[in-house]
Each structure stands twice: as C-alpha cells, then as structure tokens.
Scaffold this active site. Structure first.
Site, PDB file in Angstrom:
ATOM      1  N   GLY A   1       0.823  -1.206   0.000  1.00 49.00           N
ATOM      2  CA  GLY A   1       0.000   0.000   0.000  1.00 49.00           C
ATOM      3  C   GLY A   1       0.852   1.248   0.000  1.00 49.00           C
ATOM      4  O   GLY A   1       1.916   1.283   0.618  1.00 49.00           O
TER       5      GLY A   1
ATOM      6  N   ASN B   1      11.219  26.262  19.163  1.00 50.72           N
ATOM      7  CA  ASN B   1      11.942  25.078  19.641  1.00 50.72           C
ATOM      8  C   ASN B   1      13.342  25.442  20.126  1.00 50.72           C
ATOM      9  O   ASN B   1      14.329  24.790  19.782  1.00 50.72           O
ATOM     10  CB  ASN B   1      12.024  24.015  18.546  1.00 50.72           C
ATOM     11  CG  ASN B   1      12.327  22.632  19.123  1.00 50.72           C
ATOM     12  OD1 ASN B   1      11.932  22.309  20.238  1.00 50.72           O
ATOM     13  ND2 ASN B   1      13.054  21.823  18.375  1.00 50.72           N
TER      14      ASN B   1
ATOM     15  N   ASP C   1      -0.887   2.778   8.746  1.00 49.23           N
ATOM     16  CA  ASP C   1      -1.492   2.168   9.938  1.00 49.23           C
ATOM     17  C   ASP C   1      -0.585   2.195  11.167  1.00 49.23           C
ATOM     18  O   ASP C   1      -1.057   1.973  12.274  1.00 49.23           O
ATOM     19  CB  ASP C   1      -1.877   0.710   9.655  1.00 49.23           C
ATOM     20  CG  ASP C   1      -3.013   0.586   8.655  1.00 49.23           C
ATOM     21  OD1 ASP C   1      -3.797   1.554   8.545  1.00 49.23           O
ATOM     22  OD2 ASP C   1      -3.117  -0.453   7.987  1.00 49.23           O
TER      23      ASP C   1
ATOM     24  N   VAL D   1      -9.103   8.469   1.420  1.00 51.26           N
ATOM     25  CA  VAL D   1      -8.715   9.871   1.670  1.00 51.26           C
ATOM     26  C   VAL D   1      -7.505   9.912   2.602  1.00 51.26           C
ATOM     27  O   VAL D   1      -6.625  10.770   2.485  1.00 51.26           O
ATOM     28  CB  VAL D   1      -9.902  10.632   2.312  1.00 51.26           C
ATOM     29  CG1 VAL D   1      -9.451  11.938   2.941  1.00 51.26           C
ATOM     30  CG2 VAL D   1     -10.960  10.914   1.250  1.00 51.26           C
TER      31      VAL D   1
ATOM     32  N   MET E   1      10.337  32.636  11.358  1.00 57.36           N
ATOM     33  CA  MET E   1      10.508  33.115  12.729  1.00 57.36           C
ATOM     34  C   MET E   1      11.500  32.226  13.473  1.00 57.36           C
ATOM     35  O   MET E   1      12.113  31.343  12.893  1.00 57.36           O
ATOM     36  CB  MET E   1       9.150  33.138  13.443  1.00 57.36           C
ATOM     37  CG  MET E   1       8.168  34.144  12.861  1.00 57.36           C
ATOM     38  SD  MET E   1       6.536  34.073  13.629  1.00 57.36           S
ATOM     39  CE  MET E   1       6.836  34.993  15.135  1.00 57.36           C
TER      40      MET E   1
END
Length: 791
Positions: A26, A533, A167, A300, A580
């Site tokens: 997949g 951060n 998944d 989706v 920023m």
C-alpha cells in the site's frame, strides 16, 4: 565529542556499488521523500542508483521497469503524495520462479543493494529473497543465464527496509512513514465535521483505517477529544452499549452540542464480533434518539501532501538506509531503519516482523494486554493517556487529594497549548486535585486572575490554536510578593507552567526566590511550548510541528504556483522566505529539510558575502538544468546586515536571465491556526505525564500537614531527549543555556544541516558517529520510572 573521534561518511564510499530502491504494498505519503533521499545520498557517495518501478512486479518483469536514477529525476517529488515510482502487489514474486527472474534482472545491472519501502509483507519478501540469493545465483549459473564470475562478484545481497504504512502497525518503530500524514487527513475531516455537527446537535461516527491496528483511531481520538473510540487492541467489555450511551447522554446534558465516535475498521468486541459504524449509529438512534450520521474516510487517509513530519522522517530514514547499505557486510542481517523517540536506530528486520506477527497472534488468543505491550511504547503511552482522559466520574466517585494545582501559559502562544491545558486539567481532576486556571500568565497571576476550572470547561480545546487561557511575556521577578500572596489566598500547592523561554526564565526566578518566599516551595513543572523550539532540556517543543507544517505547506504553494506559471511559458523562479525563531535556526533548518530548500541561513552557522555568492552560483548552475524551482529560507535573526531584502536583491541580480525571485515573510502565520495532530497528541501526553509527576511529588513533599518542596528536583522541565521523556531540574539547565540569544548551547538539529545540504547537492562533511547502530528488539521492558520513561 572531539573532532578526531568523529566518524565521517566520506570513509564509506559507494564507488562501484549499485543501489536499487522500490516501493511495495500500500502507498503512504512520504514514500517519495524517502526515495528522493536514497537516490541523492546514493549518488552523492558515488554509487549508481536505480528505480524499480511498480514494486516487486517491476523487479520480476525487468526491462524499463528498472531505470538508473539521476539527481534531477527526484526533483519536485518531496511534496507529492503516494509513490511516483509506483507500487503493485506481485503474486509472481511469491514463487521461486518469480524470484529467479528478479535475481537475474538485478545481477544484469550489478545491483546487490536493495532498499525496500513498504509494510511487513514487503519486507518479509525481501528477506526471503536475500536468504535464497546464493541458491538463485547457482541456479542462474546452471541455466547459463549468468557466468560463474558474475555469481562470485554479486555473491551477497544487502537489504535495508523502511516501513511505509499509514497504519503504524510495524513493531520496532514509534512512527512509520505516512502515519502522521494520515492523521492530518483524519483531523482535517474531524475538524470540519465538528462545525456542522455542532450546528445541528448531531452525533458523528467516523470509520478510519486500521484493519489490524488501532493506532490511527486511538491517536485521532486523543487529538480531537472524541467521546468514544473502538480499536482492535482494546475490545470494550460486555455492556459497552449502555456505558457509551450513558456517556453520550451525560455530555449532551452538560450542554455539549455534538458527539464524535471514532471506529477503527478492524474494531471488535470481546467475543471477536465486528463493531461497525452502522451498528453504532443504529444503537445511538434507538437508545438516545440523537441525529446520527456515519462518515467512512477510506482512501482519503492515504492521499494528499505528506506532512512536514513525514517528509523529515522519510528524508532522515532514506539517508540512514544508504549508510546502512554502505556499512553492510555479507554477514549483516537484513535490517529496518526505525525511529525511537527522536533517535534513528537499525533493527534486524525479521525480529521486527516476528514481533509484529506476535501482536496478531496475541489478539487472536484474546491476550489484548500482551498485544498492546507488543505494539511498543508509543502505542502503550497513547492508550494509557486515552484511558486517563476517557471517562469523567461523578465528583462523589473521585478521590480527594486536598491539593490545589494551578495551570498557566507564559510567553508567546503556540499551537497545542490548549490541548496540554485540557489534558492537565482533566488528569488533575481524575487524580483528585482541585485545578485552577490562571489567565494571562504571571501578569494575571499577580493581579489575582485565578479561578477554579472544571472538567467541562476545557471541552473542545484540543483543536483550538493560540492560548485560550491567555498568555503574556511578563516575568514574575518584579511581582514576587503579589504572586506569593495570591498563592496563599488560593492555597496553591503546585504549579504547571506551559510556555517558551519566558516560562523557563520564570520557573528559574521562582526557584531562586524560594529562600525568601516559602509559598514557592511547592512542586513546579514546566512544559516547553514554543514554535521556535529554542528550549534547553528538550529536543522538541509543543507548537514547533504546527509551525513546520505552515512552512512546508507554503513551499507546496510556491511549487504549485511555479508549475502553473511555467506551463504558461514563464522562466524559472526562486522563492526567498523569512521564518521566525528569534536566534534559533530550528524552524528554518528543519523547515528547509521538509521543503527541499536549496539554502538556509541561520544565526548558529555564521556566513559572509562569499558564502552568499557561492550559494547563488550553485543555485544558478542547478537552475540551468531541468530544475525550475528554488527555495531559500532565512531565519529572521541570522544576520543583522544580510537582511531578507538584501538576499532577495542579491539573488535577483545574480540570477538575472536564469531565474527571477519572489520573497515572502511568513510572520505570525507560523504561530496561528489549528494545531497539527502531532502537537495535539504531544501536548496531551506530556501534560498528563507532568500532572502524574506533580501528584507523586506532592505526596512525597507533604509532611506535617503542609506541602514543602525546596530541593532542585522539585522545579523541573519535562522534555524529550533522544529516546526518553525526562524531568530535569531547571537549575541544572541554566548552565546549558545561552540567555543572551535565548537558545541552548548545544542543539541536536544542527546535525541535520549537512543532510539538508547533501540533498541540495552541496559537498559537505556528514558526521555519522550518531547514526543508528544495529540493535535488537526489546521484548520485555522495565516499568517506567519518573525520570526516564519514554512517551
């Protein structure tokens, strides 16, 4: 680490080697970023790199399905979803004859290094192929298809895997490529549904993917504050129908206008009977009479642009995969490149596959607690946090700790702050504390803007951006007496401060004032929440991921705009973007990695006019090829003289005739908007862990009828360091901090800059001393401690 002890990848030459990359099974968003990283890193070290189109089917069929890749052939694919080299299920590769054809096709092109991006089935197939390799070559020699010399030259096949699966069902890694992007799709839908559900007072039942693994359902339920979630690993107990309907009814009685129920497609009850969305809908309509609708998200979740997290993860994993192939010996087992916390690791592929299969075996045998444990730490902590937040007991059923805990936001707003406050309030109430909310940070604190906050007061907060409590940059230093007075008035026994650098400075000031004000001798914990951060003591801060996505999404807009313009015949274009971050270059650097930037200018890496000139010339040469888009990021405080305008004018002038330029200052759009799924989840989990630490510290410091905590380990910052969440005394972090520039003295992400430059075709040194080493899968883990537990 001293320079002479560092190990650089220049010693790992790819000269004379051929690497093939394929995607199988997949598709998952981020696969293209991984392919791009493998191709560019492989070419960079001198190897030949091949695409294998259509997965194992292309390997079996050969011909044009196996093509040599060029640097330019992976341009503009970073932000594209799915896999551009195709993926297909291949029955023929499962046969010996099919694998024999595949081996011949690889030997004919001298390919003995294989990078496989897919799920556990794809990776298991690759390992079987490797185990049979010698036998396959012998058979090809006997058939006369290859010479004995060719068999000797290509005697070993090296396999490295990267897990691409939305998944997140593969054991050994905290996150698989594509999972974060799938969560983005789910949360986008949930956020949209919430507005219509609220308008009509509806209940929505959403089915998400996860036939055998409930990760997507569980984390999306955490990220949106769903009323109920059904996952295969946690079947509800008998009588769940009545319990769920009672909760939905109570929520409506509390004036909540909507209900969200999330169902994994593989959800079952305790008797292995499937729980379907339609069954839940009929149940709610029959028992409660609520207007109920079903939404099945389907494919989706696989589609759309990959998130910043997935682009960065896939890029790091792709480079790590090439390093693993270069270091592989004939005896090295096939490995998979994984992420644990914030650390890249290599694990034996089959150990991971076997543990993944053990999860399903445990579920088949109804050993669901074992299945959860085998899923790994990330899944376990998500589930434990969900259980903490999932059900509000009546006040009479709650324990009573007699402790009052205050929560406040300090500094600039950051997406995810509200999710952290909600989690802290609800876990605190569950622990028996009385929770107080402080408006407008320490400014509101000394003015007495403090009130008790209840369970229902924080409903719907997870998806809200900014700070609903209000936040100010005011430090407590000038108002200590008034703050101490308010703590006395409200009998505040512990503080949870959520914010950025000002929050860190504030906690330091309160800690240092303990000698003068006994009121501050209480447990105090800080959660780093800042888009920049720039906090010491943590690799990641709440809000930074949302900001990175704003930068990455803008880069997609730039690319799409460029494609539309070029279709009309306009020339190539370079975008100059200012980010920023103050003096911290995290957003610019990691945003640049996510967006595929050609150059990134930051304060931590000084540059001069010669560097700028070299960058312009380098980009000009690239733009003379088939590459049509350039991206340059500049941190707002990287250099006071080389401004964004200056760099824009320089690139415009020097690129004249080859490309034109556009500039944009992203500004506060990086701070606003709804928080990303990662920030919602991260904020929720760290706040829950912080409140548990506060509860434990309150018990330990309660003596003689009062709380007294004045040791340095009772004023802590909770941060992620590599693989673990760690509570660190703020007094110890003082020495790790550059207070003038408001950044840590050492920043882990600076090690990503050479990687970013390599992917942009610059010659540079890349320190691989911190690269992943082959480890073994941990099967039995010690119980978490308060200082080292991972999230």
């Amino acid at each position: 680490m001293r320079q002479d002890t560092k190990k650089f990848f220049e010693n790992l030459s790819g000269s004379g080697k051929s690497i093939a990359v394929l995607t199988s099974g997949g598709d998952a968003q981020g696969m293209n970023a991984a392919v791009r990283a493998v191709v560019r890193m492989g070419i960079y070290v001198g190897a030949k790199v091949y695409f294998i189109h259509e997965g194992y089917q292309g390997m079996v069929d050969g011909g044009d399905n196996i093509k040599e890749a060029t640097w330019e052939s992976v341009s503009s694919m970073l932000q594209v979803g799915g896999t551009v080299i195709g993926s297909a299920r291949c029955k023929e590769f499962r046969t010996h004859e099919g694998r024999l054809k595949a081996a011949l096709n690889l030997v004919q092109r001298s390919i003995t290094n294989l990078c496989v991006i897919g799920g556990d089935g794809s990776l298991t197939g690759a390992n079987l192929f490797r185990e049979e390799w010698s036998e396959l070559l012998s058979e090809l020699v006997q058939q006369g298809s290859i010479s004995e010399e060719a068999a000797r030259t290509h005697s070993s096949l090296h396999i490295v895997g990267m897990v691409g699966s939305i998944d997140n069902d593969f054991c050994g890694t905290d996150m698989t490529i594509g999972t974060d992007s799938a969560l983005h799709r789910i949360i986008e839908v949930v956020d949209a549904i919430m507005t219509t559900a609220q308008s009509h007072q509806r209940t929505f039942v959403l089915e998400v993917m996860g036939r055998h693994c409930g990760y997507l359902a569980l984390v999306s339920a955490l990220a949106c504050g769903a009323d109920w979630v059904f996952i295969p690993e946690m079947p509800p107990e008998d009588g769940w129908e009545d319990s769920m309907c009672q909760k939905l009814s109570e929520n409506r009685a509390d004036k909540k206008r909507l209900n969200i129920i999330i169902v994994a497609e593989g959800a079952i009850d305790s008797h292995n009977k499937a729980i379907t969305p339609d069954y839940i809908k009929d149940l709610v309509v029959r028992c409660l009479g609520f207007d109920t609708r079903v939404t099945i998200l389907g494919h989706v979740q696989r589609g759309g642009t990959p998130s910043a997290f997935d682009r960065i993860l896939a890029s790091r994993m792709g480079v790590e995969a090439v390093l693993a192939l270069l270091e592989a010996s004939p005896t090295t087992p096939a490995c998979v490149v994984s992420l644990v916390g914030n650390q890249a690791v290599r694990l034996p592929l089959m150990e991971c596959v076997q543990m993944t299969q053990e999860v399903q075996k445990a579920m088949d045998e109804k050993k669901f607690e074992d299945a959860v444990r085998l899923r790994g730490r990330s899944f376990e902590h998500n589930l434990s946090t969900y259980r903490l937040l999932s059900y509000h007991k009546a006040d009479s059923e709650l324990p009573n700790s007699n402790f009052n805990v205050a929560v406040l936001n300090v500094g600039a707003p950051a997406a995810g702050m509200n999710a952290a406050v909600r989690s802290a309030v609800r876990v605190g109430i569950t622990e028996g504390h009385k929770m107080f909310a402080v408006s407008d940070g320490f400014e509101g604190f000394y003015k007495g803007q403090i009130k008790e906050i209840k369970w229902g007061d924080v409903g719907g907060w997870t998806g809200q951006g900014g700070s609903l409590l209000g936040t100010k940059r005011t430090l407590p230093g000038k108002h200590l007496e008034k703050i101490a007075e308010q703590m006395r008035i409200h009998n505040i026994n512990a503080l949870l401060v959520i914010g950025g650098f000002e929050a860190f400075e504030s906690l330091l000031q309160l800690y240092e004032a303990r000698a003068e004000y006994e009121e501050f001798c209480v447990p105090m914990c800080m959660l780093p929440a800042t888009i920049s951060n720039n906090m010491p003591g943590t690799d990641l801060s709440i809000g930074a991921d949302t900001s990175l996505n704003a930068i990455a999404n803008y880069s997609v807009f730039c690319t799409c705009d460029r494609i539309k313009q070029s279709a009309s015949g306009t020339k190539r274009r370079v975008f100059i973007i200012e980010t920023m971050g103050g003096y911290c270059g995290y957003l610019a650097t990691v945003g640049g990695l996510a967006a595929g930037a050609d150059a990134v200018y930051i304060y931590e890496e000084p540059f001069d006019i010669r560097d700028l000139q070299a960058n312009v010339e380098h980009l000009t040469q690239k733009m003379k090829t088939s590459i049509q888009r350039g991206l340059v990021l500049r941190n707002e405080s990287c250099n006071e003289n080389f401004t964004t305008d200056f760099i824009y004018q320089l690139y415009s002038e020097e690129g004249h005739g080859v490309f034109d330029c556009r500039k944009n200052i992203l500004g506060h759009m990086q701070q606003g908007g709804a928080p990303s799924p990662f920030d919602r989840n991260f904020g929720t989990k760290v706040a829950a862990k912080a409140i548990q630490w506060i509860s434990q510290t309150l018990k330990e410091s309660y003596k003689g009828g009062r709380v007294f905590a004045n040791s340095e380990d009772t004023a802590c910052l909770l941060g992620m360091r590599r693989r673990a969440m760690v509570f660190q005394p703020v007094s110890q972090l003082r020495d790790e901090t550059d207070f003038v520039h408001r950044i840590p003295k050492e920043q882990w992400w600076l090690k990503l800059r050479p990687l970013m430059k390599i992917l942009a075709k610059y010659k540079t040194s890349y320190d691989v001393s911190d690269a992943g080493q082959l480890e073994h899968v941990t099967r039995i883990r010690p119980k978490d401690t308060k200082t080292t537990s991972a999230i």
